[in-house]
Design a protein around this motif. Structure first.
Motif, PDB file in Angstrom:
ATOM      1  N   UNK A   1       0.814  -1.208   0.000  1.00 28.81           N
ATOM      2  CA  UNK A   1       0.000   0.000   0.000  1.00 28.81           C
ATOM      3  C   UNK A   1       0.853   1.267   0.000  1.00 28.81           C
ATOM      4  N   UNK A   2       1.918   1.252  -0.782  1.00 26.99           N
ATOM      5  CA  UNK A   2       2.769   2.413  -0.922  1.00 26.99           C
ATOM      6  C   UNK A   2       3.771   2.634   0.194  1.00 26.99           C
ATOM      7  N   UNK A   3       3.772   1.777   1.196  1.00 23.65           N
ATOM      8  CA  UNK A   3       4.713   1.903   2.306  1.00 23.65           C
ATOM      9  C   UNK A   3       5.780   0.819   2.182  1.00 23.65           C
ATOM     10  N   UNK A   4       7.034   1.249   2.174  1.00 26.25           N
ATOM     11  CA  UNK A   4       8.141   0.308   2.065  1.00 26.25           C
ATOM     12  C   UNK A   4       8.795   0.127   3.423  1.00 26.25           C
ATOM     13  N   UNK A   5       8.993  -1.135   3.769  1.00 25.24           N
ATOM     14  CA  UNK A   5       9.678  -1.496   5.003  1.00 25.24           C
ATOM     15  C   UNK A   5      10.836  -2.391   4.634  1.00 25.24           C
ATOM     16  N   UNK A   6      11.947  -2.230   5.329  1.00 28.83           N
ATOM     17  CA  UNK A   6      13.084  -3.100   5.045  1.00 28.83           C
ATOM     18  C   UNK A   6      13.581  -3.735   6.334  1.00 28.83           C
ATOM     19  N   UNK A   7      14.191  -4.895   6.171  1.00 29.14           N
ATOM     20  CA  UNK A   7      14.773  -5.613   7.297  1.00 29.14           C
ATOM     21  C   UNK A   7      16.128  -6.135   6.862  1.00 29.14           C
ATOM     22  N   UNK A   8      17.101  -6.039   7.748  1.00 25.41           N
ATOM     23  CA  UNK A   8      18.446  -6.537   7.468  1.00 25.41           C
ATOM     24  C   UNK A   8      18.714  -7.718   8.387  1.00 25.41           C
ATOM     25  N   UNK A   9      19.211  -8.799   7.800  1.00 25.96           N
ATOM     26  CA  UNK A   9      19.572  -9.999   8.544  1.00 25.96           C
ATOM     27  C   UNK A   9      20.924 -10.479   8.048  1.00 25.96           C
ATOM     28  N   UNK A  10      21.539 -11.366   8.819  1.00 22.06           N
ATOM     29  CA  UNK A  10      22.838 -11.896   8.436  1.00 22.06           C
ATOM     30  C   UNK A  10      22.775 -13.412   8.344  1.00 22.06           C
ATOM     31  N   UNK A  11      23.465 -13.955   7.345  1.00 24.85           N
ATOM     32  CA  UNK A  11      23.534 -15.397   7.125  1.00 24.85           C
ATOM     33  C   UNK A  11      25.001 -15.787   7.041  1.00 24.85           C
ATOM     34  N   UNK A  12      25.389 -16.789   7.810  1.00 29.36           N
ATOM     35  CA  UNK A  12      26.739 -17.326   7.735  1.00 29.36           C
ATOM     36  C   UNK A  12      26.661 -18.647   6.986  1.00 29.36           C
ATOM     37  N   UNK A  13      27.407 -18.765   5.889  1.00 29.53           N
ATOM     38  CA  UNK A  13      27.402 -20.030   5.157  1.00 29.53           C
ATOM     39  C   UNK A  13      28.024 -19.885   3.789  1.00 29.53           C
ATOM     40  N   UNK A  14      27.845 -20.923   3.003  1.00 28.69           N
ATOM     41  CA  UNK A  14      28.365 -20.960   1.646  1.00 28.69           C
ATOM     42  C   UNK A  14      27.407 -20.228   0.713  1.00 28.69           C
ATOM     43  N   UNK A  15      27.820 -20.030  -0.521  1.00 30.84           N
ATOM     44  CA  UNK A  15      26.938 -19.368  -1.482  1.00 30.84           C
ATOM     45  C   UNK A  15      25.702 -20.223  -1.751  1.00 30.84           C
ATOM     46  N   UNK A  16      25.839 -21.555  -1.704  1.00 28.72           N
ATOM     47  CA  UNK A  16      24.669 -22.424  -1.877  1.00 28.72           C
ATOM     48  C   UNK A  16      23.684 -22.247  -0.727  1.00 28.72           C
ATOM     49  N   UNK A  17      24.190 -22.121   0.495  1.00 28.67           N
ATOM     50  CA  UNK A  17      23.318 -21.902   1.642  1.00 28.67           C
ATOM     51  C   UNK A  17      22.664 -20.519   1.566  1.00 28.67           C
ATOM     52  N   UNK A  18      23.396 -19.553   1.046  1.00 33.08           N
ATOM     53  CA  UNK A  18      22.831 -18.224   0.836  1.00 33.08           C
ATOM     54  C   UNK A  18      21.683 -18.300  -0.155  1.00 33.08           C
ATOM     55  N   UNK A  19      21.895 -19.008  -1.270  1.00 31.18           N
ATOM     56  CA  UNK A  19      20.832 -19.159  -2.271  1.00 31.18           C
ATOM     57  C   UNK A  19      19.600 -19.812  -1.650  1.00 31.18           C
ATOM     58  N   UNK A  20      19.814 -20.830  -0.814  1.00 34.27           N
ATOM     59  CA  UNK A  20      18.699 -21.511  -0.155  1.00 34.27           C
ATOM     60  C   UNK A  20      17.973 -20.558   0.799  1.00 34.27           C
ATOM     61  N   UNK A  21      18.718 -19.741   1.531  1.00 36.19           N
ATOM     62  CA  UNK A  21      18.112 -18.789   2.469  1.00 36.19           C
ATOM     63  C   UNK A  21      17.283 -17.755   1.715  1.00 36.19           C
ATOM     64  N   UNK A  22      17.782 -17.293   0.577  1.00 30.12           N
ATOM     65  CA  UNK A  22      17.043 -16.326  -0.233  1.00 30.12           C
ATOM     66  C   UNK A  22      15.765 -16.964  -0.764  1.00 30.12           C
ATOM     67  N   UNK A  23      15.865 -18.184  -1.260  1.00 25.30           N
ATOM     68  CA  UNK A  23      14.686 -18.884  -1.789  1.00 25.30           C
ATOM     69  C   UNK A  23      13.645 -19.090  -0.686  1.00 25.30           C
TER      70      UNK A  23
END
Length: 93
Positions: free
Chosen positions: A39-61
């Protein structure tokens, strides 16, 4: 509305809490930024992931799936990442 936005961010946080540390020389700390526009309002959140690029891809998915499960359309959110200069301990705490 704010309740919907909070539910979305909460769902995203739960997904990221499920990402665990793995062993190996290719682990990095990644900073994930999730932006959701409702509804026109943008909210953002920052988090951290420790792992390999494959684990990063899985976390994003998983994050995208969690957002969509709460009813957020693909064009209403973005999940981006960058390597963060943090140790494993600082990254996962």
């Amino acid at each position: 509305n704010n309740k919907t936005m909070k539910k979305v961010i909460f769902a995203f946080a739960i997904v990221l809490a499920g990402v665990f540390t793995s062993c190996g020389d290719t682990n990095y700390c990644y900073e994930l930024t999730t932006k959701v526009t409702i509804l026109g309002t943008t909210t953002s959140a920052v988090s951290y992931v420790w792992g390999t690029s494959n684990e990063l891809d899985a976390a994003i998915a998983e994050a995208k799936a969690a957002l969509e499960a709460t009813g957020v359309s693909k064009d209403a959110y973005s999940v981006t990442y960058k390597k963060a200069n943090k140790s494993a301990e600082d990254c996962i705490h």
